[in-house]
Design an enzyme around this catalytic site. Structure first.
Site, mmCIF file in Angstrom:
data_model
loop_
_atom_site.group_PDB
_atom_site.id
_atom_site.type_symbol
_atom_site.label_atom_id
_atom_site.label_comp_id
_atom_site.label_asym_id
_atom_site.label_seq_id
_atom_site.Cartn_x
_atom_site.Cartn_y
_atom_site.Cartn_z
ATOM 1 N N VAL A 1 7.910 -8.336 5.155
ATOM 2 C CA VAL A 1 8.311 -8.695 6.525
ATOM 3 C C VAL A 1 7.825 -10.080 6.947
ATOM 4 O O VAL A 1 8.204 -10.558 8.021
ATOM 5 C CB VAL A 1 7.844 -7.641 7.565
ATOM 6 C CG1 VAL A 1 8.552 -6.322 7.370
ATOM 7 C CG2 VAL A 1 6.320 -7.492 7.571
ATOM 8 N N TYR B 1 -7.354 -7.840 10.686
ATOM 9 C CA TYR B 1 -6.563 -6.689 11.146
ATOM 10 C C TYR B 1 -6.553 -6.624 12.673
ATOM 11 O O TYR B 1 -5.488 -6.596 13.292
ATOM 12 C CB TYR B 1 -7.158 -5.415 10.548
ATOM 13 C CG TYR B 1 -6.396 -4.147 10.871
ATOM 14 C CD1 TYR B 1 -5.162 -3.885 10.274
ATOM 15 C CD2 TYR B 1 -6.912 -3.205 11.756
ATOM 16 C CE1 TYR B 1 -4.473 -2.708 10.557
ATOM 17 C CE2 TYR B 1 -6.230 -2.034 12.034
ATOM 18 C CZ TYR B 1 -5.005 -1.780 11.433
ATOM 19 O OH TYR B 1 -4.325 -0.620 11.718
ATOM 20 N N LYS C 1 -0.924 -12.631 8.250
ATOM 21 C CA LYS C 1 0.479 -13.070 8.183
ATOM 22 C C LYS C 1 1.417 -11.893 8.453
ATOM 23 O O LYS C 1 2.440 -12.027 9.114
ATOM 24 C CB LYS C 1 0.791 -13.607 6.779
ATOM 25 C CG LYS C 1 0.476 -15.053 6.570
ATOM 26 C CD LYS C 1 1.113 -15.462 5.235
ATOM 27 C CE LYS C 1 0.590 -16.791 4.766
ATOM 28 N NZ LYS C 1 0.936 -17.057 3.369
ATOM 29 N N LEU D 1 6.063 -0.736 11.481
ATOM 30 C CA LEU D 1 4.781 -0.182 11.024
ATOM 31 C C LEU D 1 4.171 -0.981 9.875
ATOM 32 O O LEU D 1 3.041 -0.676 9.462
ATOM 33 C CB LEU D 1 4.977 1.271 10.550
ATOM 34 C CG LEU D 1 4.925 2.399 11.589
ATOM 35 C CD1 LEU D 1 6.024 2.272 12.628
ATOM 36 C CD2 LEU D 1 5.039 3.762 10.898
ATOM 37 N N THR E 1 0.832 -1.216 0.000
ATOM 38 C CA THR E 1 0.000 0.000 0.000
ATOM 39 C C THR E 1 0.856 1.252 0.000
ATOM 40 O O THR E 1 0.342 2.346 -0.192
ATOM 41 C CB THR E 1 -0.927 0.048 1.241
ATOM 42 O OG1 THR E 1 -0.118 -0.094 2.415
ATOM 43 C CG2 THR E 1 -1.958 -1.053 1.194
ATOM 44 N N ALA F 1 3.570 -0.571 15.931
ATOM 45 C CA ALA F 1 2.441 0.305 15.619
ATOM 46 C C ALA F 1 1.167 -0.514 15.775
ATOM 47 O O ALA F 1 0.700 -1.139 14.839
ATOM 48 C CB ALA F 1 2.570 0.835 14.194
ATOM 49 N N LYS G 1 -3.387 -7.582 15.022
ATOM 50 C CA LYS G 1 -2.703 -6.588 15.867
ATOM 51 C C LYS G 1 -2.712 -7.023 17.332
ATOM 52 O O LYS G 1 -1.772 -6.753 18.078
ATOM 53 C CB LYS G 1 -3.377 -5.226 15.721
ATOM 54 C CG LYS G 1 -3.158 -4.573 14.355
ATOM 55 C CD LYS G 1 -1.739 -4.034 14.212
ATOM 56 C CE LYS G 1 -1.588 -3.239 12.927
ATOM 57 N NZ LYS G 1 -0.263 -2.619 12.795
HETATM 58 P P1 NAD Z 1 -0.163 2.434 5.033
HETATM 59 O O1 NAD Z 1 -0.969 1.355 4.398
HETATM 60 O O2 NAD Z 1 -0.061 3.753 4.349
HETATM 61 O O3 NAD Z 1 1.312 1.943 5.329
HETATM 62 C C1 NAD Z 1 1.641 0.604 5.599
HETATM 63 C C2 NAD Z 1 2.968 0.304 4.918
HETATM 64 O O4 NAD Z 1 3.328 -1.067 5.203
HETATM 65 C C3 NAD Z 1 2.886 0.427 3.396
HETATM 66 O O5 NAD Z 1 3.991 1.153 2.924
HETATM 67 C C4 NAD Z 1 2.900 -1.022 2.909
HETATM 68 O O6 NAD Z 1 3.413 -1.158 1.611
HETATM 69 C C5 NAD Z 1 3.739 -1.682 3.990
HETATM 70 N N1 NAD Z 1 3.489 -3.122 4.115
HETATM 71 C C6 NAD Z 1 2.300 -3.754 4.216
HETATM 72 N N2 NAD Z 1 2.491 -5.082 4.327
HETATM 73 C C7 NAD Z 1 3.840 -5.289 4.291
HETATM 74 C C8 NAD Z 1 4.652 -6.427 4.361
HETATM 75 N N3 NAD Z 1 4.144 -7.677 4.490
HETATM 76 N N4 NAD Z 1 6.010 -6.278 4.287
HETATM 77 C C9 NAD Z 1 6.547 -5.044 4.160
HETATM 78 N N5 NAD Z 1 5.816 -3.906 4.083
HETATM 79 C C10 NAD Z 1 4.474 -4.040 4.158
HETATM 80 O O7 NAD Z 1 -0.761 2.604 6.504
HETATM 81 P P2 NAD Z 1 -0.449 3.722 7.600
HETATM 82 O O8 NAD Z 1 -1.675 4.483 7.825
HETATM 83 O O9 NAD Z 1 0.819 4.424 7.273
HETATM 84 O O10 NAD Z 1 -0.235 2.791 8.873
HETATM 85 C C11 NAD Z 1 1.073 2.489 9.363
HETATM 86 C C12 NAD Z 1 0.965 1.622 10.604
HETATM 87 O O11 NAD Z 1 0.239 2.319 11.627
HETATM 88 C C13 NAD Z 1 0.212 0.307 10.360
HETATM 89 O O12 NAD Z 1 0.839 -0.717 11.095
HETATM 90 C C14 NAD Z 1 -1.157 0.580 10.915
HETATM 91 O O13 NAD Z 1 -1.783 -0.598 11.365
HETATM 92 C C15 NAD Z 1 -0.859 1.530 12.063
HETATM 93 N N6 NAD Z 1 -2.028 2.387 12.354
HETATM 94 C C16 NAD Z 1 -2.369 3.411 11.524
HETATM 95 C C17 NAD Z 1 -3.494 4.167 11.803
HETATM 96 C C18 NAD Z 1 -3.902 5.322 10.923
HETATM 97 O O14 NAD Z 1 -4.943 5.939 11.210
HETATM 98 N N7 NAD Z 1 -3.159 5.662 9.902
HETATM 99 C C19 NAD Z 1 -4.275 3.879 12.933
HETATM 100 C C20 NAD Z 1 -3.902 2.810 13.730
HETATM 101 C C21 NAD Z 1 -2.758 2.074 13.449
#
Ligand code: NAD
Ligand code: UDP
Length: 327
Positions: free
Chosen positions: A62, A148, A94, A76, A40, A117, A152
């Protein structure tokens, strides 16, 4: 004088939050290794660092082990928007479980600190309001959000077991809804959706009656909280809520965005998705006390900056990223 900079791994570093975190870490003089599979995330989010010798990008999933060297890890990596994490739910789970085991294993081998995160989704559809860290949550284990939420929750368990069993230094942040520039244009999250719809003059899609609430934090505030948590004393493990207690109904959010964009868009009502939480607001007393952190960006100021970002993106000065996140 000794060079004090740290080499920091940011998994998910090409995503929305990870790219802002990277900006801040580099600005304070640290070295950053971005570990991301671009599921993403987008190279566009971090293009401005290409060529910086303090910055390195690794295309890596990862869910596979990783052997590199660093001083600490911000973990993250995980899709965060419902339509993205529900697209391939098995991979989402996973990513949280295998991904956390791999990153915890890396931290254990190196004897370094690791931050997870986590999310307010561990509280599910909460029947305690506002949510404090001591609340165990109300999560459906078999619904469409479970990949999800339960992923988490399992990741939090893994972090605390590595801490108890192996003495690993851990930090667990429970992040509440965060918004700002670089949200994915197609990820369907409410703030970006409403802003894009308002800028295009399209109907604003309210799910249900729009009486459900969320509390929205601007991304700069969140990133400051994540760094404060990582830099806190070793005995501060969390879980610790990071979010802005400014709570709005989804309908109020829509009206505010129509107002701030000056749009002629009207509201349209769609079915409420399954298990959509009715109310959410963080209690951030712990973050205030232990991290000396609280949000400082007013909601309207954050929304204006986000509107400017999408306005530029949609006006064609930049091309929106493709759905798979490739530039
Ligand atoms: P996002 O989707 O923009 O970023 C997630 C990133 O992780 C992306 O760059 C994606 O390519 C990468 N990714 C996904 N699966 C992967 C994998 N298997 N291996 C390597 N990279 C992988 O989301 P975000 O909003 O930037 O969220 C970042 C973190 O913060 C996440 O863990 C999310 O659960 C947590 N979070 C975000 C929010 C929010 O409101 N944005 C709220 C709660 C928790
Ligand atoms: N939502 C909405 N219209 C949209 C997108 C989302 O009404 O176009 C609602 C959604 O049903 C939820 C809230 O806004 O009640 C927040 O949704 P989001 O996906 O941003 O985050 P989450 O539900 O994970 O907190």
């Amino acid at each position: 004088m000794l060079d004090q900079h740290q080499r920091i791994i940011v998994t998910g570093g090409a995503g929305f939050v990870g790219s802002h975190l990277t900006d801040k870490l580099l600005a304070r003089g640290d070295e950053v290794i971005c570990v991301d599979n671009y599921y993403t995330g987008s190279k566009r989010n971090i293009l401005h660092h290409i060529g910086n010798p303090m910055y390195e990008m690794m295309r890596h999933d990862v869910t596979f082990p990783l052997y590199i060297e660093a001083d600490n890890i911000f973990h993250l990596a995980c899709p965060a928007a419902p339509i993205h994490y529900q697209h391939d739910p098995v991979q989402t789970l996973k990513t949280s479980v295998h991904g956390s085991i791999n990153m915890l294993g890396l931290a254990k081998r190196l004897g370094i600190r690791i931050l997870q995160a986590s999310t307010s989704e561990v509280y599910g559809d909460p029947n305690v309001h506002p949510q404090e860290e001591s609340y165990w949550g109300n999560v459906n284990p078999i619904g469409i959000r479970s990949c999800y939420d339960e992923g988490k929750r399992a990741a939090e368990t893994l972090f605390f077991d590595y801490h108890r069993q192996h003495g690993l230094e851990i930090k667990v942040a429970r992040i509440f809804n965060t918004f700002g520039p670089r949200m994915h244009v197609n990820d369907g999250r409410v703030v970006s959706n409403f802003i894009i719809q308002a800028l295009r003059g399209e109907p604003i899609t309210i799910f249900g009656e729009g009486l459900q609430t969320r509390s929205f934090c601007y991304v700069d505030d969140l990133v400051n909280g994540l760094i404060a948590l990582m830099d806190s004393p070793a005995d501060v493990t969390g879980p610790i809520n990071l979010g802005n207690p400014h709570e709005l109904t989804i309908r109020e959010l829509a009206e505010s965005i129509i107002d701030l964009t000056g749009s002629a868009s009207k509201l349209t009502f769609k079915d409420l998705p399954q298990d959509d939480p009715m109310q959410r607001r963080p209690n951030i007393d712990k973050a205030r006390e232990l991290l000396n952190w609280q949000p400082t960006v007013a909601f309207e100021d954050g929304v204006r900056k986000t509107i400017d970002y999408f306005d530029t993106l949609l006006s064609g000065n930049q091309h929106p990223t493709k759905p798979n996140g490739q530039v």
